[in-house]
Design a protein around this motif. Structure first.
Motif, PDB file in Angstrom:
ATOM      1  N   ARG A  95      68.217  30.979  31.540  1.00  0.00           N
ATOM      2  CA  ARG A  95      67.797  31.323  30.187  1.00  0.00           C
ATOM      3  C   ARG A  95      66.385  30.838  29.885  1.00  0.00           C
ATOM      4  NH1 ARG A  95      70.669  27.410  25.934  1.00  0.00           N
ATOM      5  NH2 ARG A  95      70.524  25.433  27.020  1.00  0.00           N
ATOM      6  N   ILE A  96      65.686  30.381  30.921  1.00  0.00           N
ATOM      7  CA  ILE A  96      64.314  29.923  30.729  1.00  0.00           C
ATOM      8  C   ILE A  96      63.415  31.129  30.466  1.00  0.00           C
ATOM      9  CG2 ILE A  96      62.408  28.756  31.873  1.00  0.00           C
ATOM     10  CD1 ILE A  96      64.285  26.701  32.199  1.00  0.00           C
ATOM     11  N   ASP A  99      57.172  31.953  29.522  1.00  0.00           N
ATOM     12  CA  ASP A  99      56.080  30.987  29.384  1.00  0.00           C
ATOM     13  C   ASP A  99      56.447  29.663  30.046  1.00  0.00           C
ATOM     14  OD1 ASP A  99      57.987  30.835  27.237  1.00  0.00           O
ATOM     15  OD2 ASP A  99      56.756  29.202  26.475  1.00  0.00           O
ATOM     16  N   THR A 100      57.705  29.229  29.869  1.00  0.00           N
ATOM     17  CA  THR A 100      58.139  27.982  30.497  1.00  0.00           C
ATOM     18  C   THR A 100      58.150  28.132  32.014  1.00  0.00           C
ATOM     19  OG1 THR A 100      59.536  27.683  28.575  1.00  0.00           O
ATOM     20  CG2 THR A 100      59.926  26.233  30.415  1.00  0.00           C
ATOM     21  N   ILE A 104      56.195  25.813  34.657  1.00  0.00           N
ATOM     22  CA  ILE A 104      56.898  25.062  35.706  1.00  0.00           C
ATOM     23  C   ILE A 104      56.287  25.381  37.060  1.00  0.00           C
ATOM     24  CG2 ILE A 104      59.075  24.830  36.947  1.00  0.00           C
ATOM     25  CD1 ILE A 104      60.483  25.431  34.324  1.00  0.00           C
ATOM     26  N   SER A 107      52.698  23.983  37.497  1.00  0.00           N
ATOM     27  CA  SER A 107      52.512  22.546  37.675  1.00  0.00           C
ATOM     28  C   SER A 107      53.166  22.055  38.955  1.00  0.00           C
ATOM     29  CB  SER A 107      53.051  21.799  36.466  1.00  0.00           C
ATOM     30  OG  SER A 107      54.336  22.230  36.157  1.00  0.00           O
ATOM     31  N   VAL A 108      54.342  22.592  39.292  1.00  0.00           N
ATOM     32  CA  VAL A 108      55.006  22.093  40.497  1.00  0.00           C
ATOM     33  C   VAL A 108      54.229  22.508  41.747  1.00  0.00           C
ATOM     34  CG1 VAL A 108      57.083  22.211  41.883  1.00  0.00           C
ATOM     35  CG2 VAL A 108      57.265  21.969  39.430  1.00  0.00           C
TER      36      VAL A 108
ATOM     37  N   ILE B  25      58.844  24.132  24.725  1.00  0.00           N
ATOM     38  CA  ILE B  25      59.714  25.096  25.390  1.00  0.00           C
ATOM     39  C   ILE B  25      60.484  25.904  24.358  1.00  0.00           C
ATOM     40  CG2 ILE B  25      61.738  25.308  26.862  1.00  0.00           C
ATOM     41  CD1 ILE B  25      60.712  22.791  28.292  1.00  0.00           C
ATOM     42  N   VAL B 213      58.368  20.450  32.868  1.00  0.00           N
ATOM     43  CA  VAL B 213      59.456  20.489  33.845  1.00  0.00           C
ATOM     44  C   VAL B 213      60.681  19.670  33.408  1.00  0.00           C
ATOM     45  CG1 VAL B 213      60.055  20.246  36.258  1.00  0.00           C
ATOM     46  CG2 VAL B 213      57.770  20.951  35.651  1.00  0.00           C
ATOM     47  N   ALA B 216      62.415  21.572  30.644  1.00  0.00           N
ATOM     48  CA  ALA B 216      63.112  22.778  31.107  1.00  0.00           C
ATOM     49  C   ALA B 216      64.402  22.397  31.811  1.00  0.00           C
ATOM     50  CB  ALA B 216      62.211  23.568  32.046  1.00  0.00           C
ATOM     51  N   TYR B 219      66.829  21.609  29.249  1.00  0.00           N
ATOM     52  CA  TYR B 219      67.206  22.835  28.538  1.00  0.00           C
ATOM     53  C   TYR B 219      68.336  23.561  29.258  1.00  0.00           C
ATOM     54  CZ  TYR B 219      66.368  27.324  26.172  1.00  0.00           C
ATOM     55  OH  TYR B 219      66.492  28.473  25.447  1.00  0.00           O
ATOM     56  N   LEU B 220      68.343  23.420  30.594  1.00  0.00           N
ATOM     57  CA  LEU B 220      69.408  24.072  31.359  1.00  0.00           C
ATOM     58  C   LEU B 220      70.716  23.295  31.289  1.00  0.00           C
ATOM     59  CD1 LEU B 220      67.584  25.253  34.582  1.00  0.00           C
ATOM     60  CD2 LEU B 220      68.413  26.632  32.699  1.00  0.00           C
ATOM     61  N   THR B 222      71.895  21.357  28.549  1.00  0.00           N
ATOM     62  CA  THR B 222      72.560  21.117  27.274  1.00  0.00           C
ATOM     63  C   THR B 222      72.194  22.186  26.254  1.00  0.00           C
ATOM     64  OG1 THR B 222      72.787  19.593  25.436  1.00  0.00           O
ATOM     65  CG2 THR B 222      70.690  19.609  26.553  1.00  0.00           C
ATOM     66  N   ASP B 223      72.981  22.246  25.190  1.00  0.00           N
ATOM     67  CA  ASP B 223      72.693  23.172  24.101  1.00  0.00           C
ATOM     68  C   ASP B 223      72.334  22.439  22.818  1.00  0.00           C
ATOM     69  OD1 ASP B 223      73.069  25.396  25.601  1.00  0.00           O
ATOM     70  OD2 ASP B 223      75.197  25.572  25.139  1.00  0.00           O
ATOM     71  N   HIS B 276      74.711  26.660  32.939  1.00  0.00           N
ATOM     72  CA  HIS B 276      73.722  27.700  33.168  1.00  0.00           C
ATOM     73  C   HIS B 276      73.287  27.840  34.625  1.00  0.00           C
ATOM     74  CE1 HIS B 276      73.329  28.035  28.852  1.00  0.00           C
ATOM     75  NE2 HIS B 276      73.251  26.731  28.798  1.00  0.00           N
TER      76      HIS B 276
END
Lengths: 433, 294
Positions: A95-96, A99-100, A104, A107-108, B25, B213, B216, B219-220, B222-223, B276
């Motif tokens: 669900r990313i 833009d995120t 990611i 930068s990685v 994010i 990072v 993100a 974010y994966l 938890t809600d 997720h």
């Protein structure tokens, strides 16, 4: 400084000429690809790909131990492609948001690149200088062979873009339609990403990471102001890119020992700002003028409408300014309106003994008021009965096109009569009111 | 002791970046972190030229000013109808180019290492210490980042509700009278503060990694926003600790290794997150299919 003399000196220096040629063709190429990236809303992709090139370059060096620019190109292209695939996977399978995902991956990959870079620096093989030059851009240090590679690749990219123009156009505007008529849009998208990666990678050496991102997007964003057609936009963007490349290199060559990359970016930004302000139609200045005109038009229409309904109601055809303002207070804010109308010959203003102005309409003024009210009321009934009458009313209602098409006029006239909205006072002939 | 200071610095950077990044994010402006971290360069250089030394406070002010200039420019470009990715790119590349030109123009007079600004060198942190009344108070960077961390923590605690509503539903926030623009600029200010406090140690570019990072990853997992903030900080701290040891192992750049660990943690969450993750979802699908067949 004598400009001609510096020009001559500049042109006498063969290396400077090669660098100029290189940055110009680079600008041209990234201008072309950038306009597709811009329309595809992938403007930040250039930045990400440029950063993602670092680990590729380092890996190429680690694996082969040579500093051959072609190997660097290959390495950087591979990691660039992997990066763009990663972005697609992340946005597709989680669900990313995009833009995120871009951040990611940027930068990685860059972090990995830095680790590899320091790993190389700390290892025995001390022959690593030049790797970071690849990253920050050292166009002045480029030699003829580098430029030759760059020129050939850039030309190839432009040729491919010309051949695939139709497909890329579909990709930018309507992927679903493209799919439905049988184009392999997924493959085309991947192809486009590949072209973008290659363009970024060949540009890195000349312009550096951040500056390559600018070279991709800024000329395209500037070109967007000048036209509504894709083919013209691509050409304008290419020209602007080439001009920024050339101008930046030239300024950097003639003085102050400033590095080329930032100067190219600043030239591109200057072109962008000029386009944003002065482009016809979409430019800020043109939009401002248009807004002012519309505003003036609306006020004028409102005034004529008010005056006509006032005469309809009272039967009077002369007023003092005080009376008018008392009736329509909003008009008192429009001080310049009356003098403008006098100048245009629509009204006559006479100063009375008591200091008030006597206002009356001339014949043309009266007819203008009649036209305005008729037009407004026709639009009103048209909007009320839109589904009974052919044609779309909206495009006449926004004030841009003030002609009501002839074929609907009789219908509207009868509707006006039905609703009792026909102007009760007639249009004037030759005689003065 | 050296290890401790480096890990502490990294953890503080990762922690403060991590929980600020969550808001980026959620607002779908993750690339603003990248943009701001580049755009503050001219601010740093100008502050450096005016004050003449590497004092943290002038640089902080310069960076905040340019961070805000950057966001204001992006916002006004967007309002004139430029699409958002182009607005971001044009703004930050221009500001960065100005910064580089300033550096090259004045680099002979001042000692500001461009590589250091961009990549940072956390390994030098323990030797640049503050001494007050003869006692060694520990590295300067720790204090700087600690202050930034505290500042962000206080701000987020104070404005938690406002930040939450404006991030999820700006229209509703405006409707109930929350100053959306002011909150936006507050957030951008916090990002500038964190970025500049961190850039000396992890470098301007890797701040982006620390910003996005861990957030993100959280974010994966938890809600809930509050849990996400905590998890992001945790992920950041874990990646800084593991990253340090990886760097020691490989003899490579510490900040880069921290980024790699953060990236690996993200990949783990991407694959195995209980709700997720791709693999967990596949596994759940298979189980559901099996239970349907039986």
């Amino acid at each position: 400084m004598d400009l001609l003399q510096t020009m001559n000196q500049f042109l006498d220096n063969p290396n400077a000429f090669w660098v100029l040629a290189g940055t110009t063709i680079l600008g041209l190429c990234s201008g072309v690809l950038g306009s597709f990236a811009f329309l595809r809303k992938r403007g930040l992709m250039g930045d990400v790909l440029a950063h993602a090139a670092l680990p590729g370059i380092c890996l190429a060096f680690l694996l082969t131990g040579s500093k051959n620019p072609i190997l660097f190109l290959i390495g950087a292209t591979i990691t660039g492609l992997v990066a763009s695939l990663c972005i697609q996977w992340i946005t597709k399978y989680s669900r990313i948001k995009e833009d995120t995902a871009l951040s990611i991956v940027l930068s990685v990959f860059f972090g990995a690149g830095i680790v590899l870079l320091t790993f190389i620096q700390h290892s025995e093989n001390g022959n690593q200088s030049g790797l970071d030059k690849f990253l920050f851009g050292q166009s002045a240090a480029m030699v003829r062979d580098d430029l030759l590679v760059m020129g050939i690749v850039a030309t190839a990219l432009i040729v491919v873009c010309t051949i695939l123009f139709k497909e890329l156009k579909l990709l930018c505007f309507d992927i679903a339609y493209g799919k439905s008529i049988g184009f392999p849009m997924g493959k085309i998208d991947f192809m486009f990403m590949f072209l973008l990666v290659v363009a970024v990678v060949i540009g890195l050496q000349a312009a550096g990471v951040v500056l390559m991102a600018a070279l991709l997007i800024t000329p395209a964003a500037a070109a967007r102001y000048w036209t509504e057609r894709l083919d013209r936009m691509v050409i304008i963007s290419a020209v602007l890119g080439a001009l920024s490349g050339g101008l930046g290199t030239f300024i950097s060559a003639i003085g102050y020992r400033l590095s080329t990359g930032p100067l190219i970016v600043l030239s591109a930004t200057t072109f962008f700002l000029i386009s944003m302000l002065f482009a016809p139609k979409r430019g800020l200045l043109a939009r401002w003028i248009r807004r002012m005109r519309t505003r003036r038009q609306v006020v004028e229409d409102q005034w004529f409408e008010n005056i006509f309904t006032l005469s309809e109601r009272t039967g009077c055809n002369q007023w003092t300014d005080k009376e008018l303002y008392a009736q329509y207070p909003a008009l008192s804010k429009q001080r310049k309106l009356l003098s403008r109308l006098v100048k245009q010959g629509y009204i006559i203003m006479e100063l009375q003994a008591n200091g008030e102005y006597q206002i009356s309409l001339t014949q043309t003024g009266w007819n203008k008021a009649y036209e305005t009210i008729l037009y407004k009321r026709m639009l009103e009934v048209w909007m009320m009965h839109e589904n009974e009458i052919d044609g779309v009313v909206q495009q006449y209602a926004n004030g841009m096109n003030r002609e009501i098409p002839k074929e609907v006029v009789p219908q509207l006239q009868s509707l006006l009569k039905k609703h009792n909205r026909m102007p009760t006072l007639p249009r004037l002939g030759e005689e003065v009111l | 002791m050296v290890d401790f200071w480096i890990i502490l610095t990294g953890a503080l950077v990762a922690g403060s970046c991590g929980f600020i990044g969550c808001f980026l994010i959620l607002r779908r402006v993750a690339m603003l972190g990248d943009a701001i971290s580049h755009a503050i360069l001219p601010g740093i250089v100008i502050a450096f030229l005016i004050s003449g030394d590497r004092g943290t406070l002038p640089m902080l002010i310069g960076a905040i000013v340019f961070g805000l200039i950057c966001t204001v420019l992006i916002q006004s470009l967007r309002q004139t109808g430029v699409q958002v990715d182009a607005a971001i790119s044009v703004t930050f590349t221009t500001l960065f180019a100005i910064g580089i030109i300033l550096v090259t123009l004045f680099t002979r007079q001042v000692d500001l290492d461009l590589d250091c600004v961009l990549f940072g060198e956390i390994a030098y942190v323990p030797w640049d210490t503050i001494t007050l009344f003869g006692t060694d108070l520990g590295p300067k960077a720790v204090w700087g980042i600690g202050a930034a961390f505290l500042f962000c923590l206080i701000m987020v605690t104070l404005f938690y509700k406002q930040l939450k509503i404006t991030s999820f539903d700006p229209a509703m926030a405006a409707a109930i009278g929350i100053p959306v623009a002011a909150i936006h600029y507050l957030l951008m200010g916090m990002i500038s503060v964190t970025t500049v406090a961190s850039f000396e140690s992890v470098g301007a570019i890797l701040v982006v990694a620390m910003l996005i990072v861990p957030g993100a990853t959280a974010y994966l997992l938890t809600d809930r926003l509050s849990v996400m903030l905590g998890l992001a900080t945790l992920v950041g701290v874990v990646s800084s600790i593991l990253g340090y040891y990886l760097a020691v192992l490989l003899d490579a750049n510490i900040a880069g290794c921290m980024t790699i660990i953060a990236g690996l943690l993200f990949v783990m969450a991407f694959l195995f997150s209980p709700k997720h993750g791709i693999l967990t979802r596949k596994w759940i699908q298979r189980r559901v299919k099996a239970s349907l067949q039986s």
